[in-house]
Write a protein that holds these residues in place. Sequence first.
Motif, short mmCIF file in Angstrom:
data_model
loop_
_atom_site.label_atom_id
_atom_site.label_comp_id
_atom_site.label_asym_id
_atom_site.label_seq_id
_atom_site.Cartn_x
_atom_site.Cartn_y
_atom_site.Cartn_z
N ARG A 219 15.51 46.92 -44.57
CA ARG A 219 14.25 47.25 -45.25
C ARG A 219 13.06 47.02 -44.32
NH1 ARG A 219 16.95 44.63 -49.41
NH2 ARG A 219 15.81 42.69 -49.03
N ARG A 220 13.06 45.91 -43.61
CA ARG A 220 11.96 45.61 -42.70
C ARG A 220 11.89 46.61 -41.56
NH1 ARG A 220 9.47 40.37 -43.35
NH2 ARG A 220 9.65 40.08 -45.58
N LEU A 221 13.02 46.99 -41.03
CA LEU A 221 13.05 47.95 -39.93
C LEU A 221 12.56 49.32 -40.38
CD1 LEU A 221 16.36 46.89 -38.19
CD2 LEU A 221 14.04 46.73 -37.23
N ARG A 222 12.84 49.67 -41.63
CA ARG A 222 12.35 50.95 -42.15
C ARG A 222 10.83 50.97 -42.18
NH1 ARG A 222 16.56 51.01 -46.79
NH2 ARG A 222 18.30 52.00 -45.73
N THR A 223 10.21 49.85 -42.49
CA THR A 223 8.74 49.82 -42.52
C THR A 223 8.18 50.00 -41.11
OG1 THR A 223 8.56 47.41 -42.31
CG2 THR A 223 8.67 48.32 -44.54
N LEU A 224 8.89 49.54 -40.10
CA LEU A 224 8.44 49.74 -38.72
C LEU A 224 8.56 51.19 -38.30
CD1 LEU A 224 10.03 46.67 -36.89
CD2 LEU A 224 7.62 47.02 -37.49
N ALA B 92 18.03 43.06 -46.02
CA ALA B 92 16.64 42.63 -45.79
C ALA B 92 16.14 43.13 -44.44
CB ALA B 92 16.55 41.11 -45.88
N ALA B 93 16.95 42.99 -43.42
CA ALA B 93 16.55 43.45 -42.09
C ALA B 93 16.36 44.97 -42.07
CB ALA B 93 17.58 43.03 -41.05
#
Length: 114
Positions: free
Chosen positions: A101-106, A98-99
């Motif tokens: 995936r979120r970091l990829r969006t950043l 989950a983390a």
Amino acid sequence: MPPPEMREPTFLLLTALAGGPQHGYALLTEIERLSNGRVRLKPGSLYGILDRLAEEGLIARHSEEVVDGRLRRSYALTPAGVQGLRVETERLRANVAAATRRLRTLARPQEATP
């Protein structure tokens, strides 16, 4: 209801025992190694964790021997301990995914808004 999450020292101790039975001092050094030196348990803390995990059925005494006049006990994972470690590993893996995936969006360039 899922089991409660493990504290890091417990997770590292079970991880150390996944490599095979070990005695207290070996566990102290293996936990420190596995954590890259971040987790350094004192003997009293280690034996408190060992007692608790034995009561919970996650580990069991494997052997006892006298070395240099002192009793040395080794401990091993039980089937419940193996399962507990698997469950916690999967929980941590899901959190990391989950983390990630979120970091990829950043990392993606933000689209310009008109």
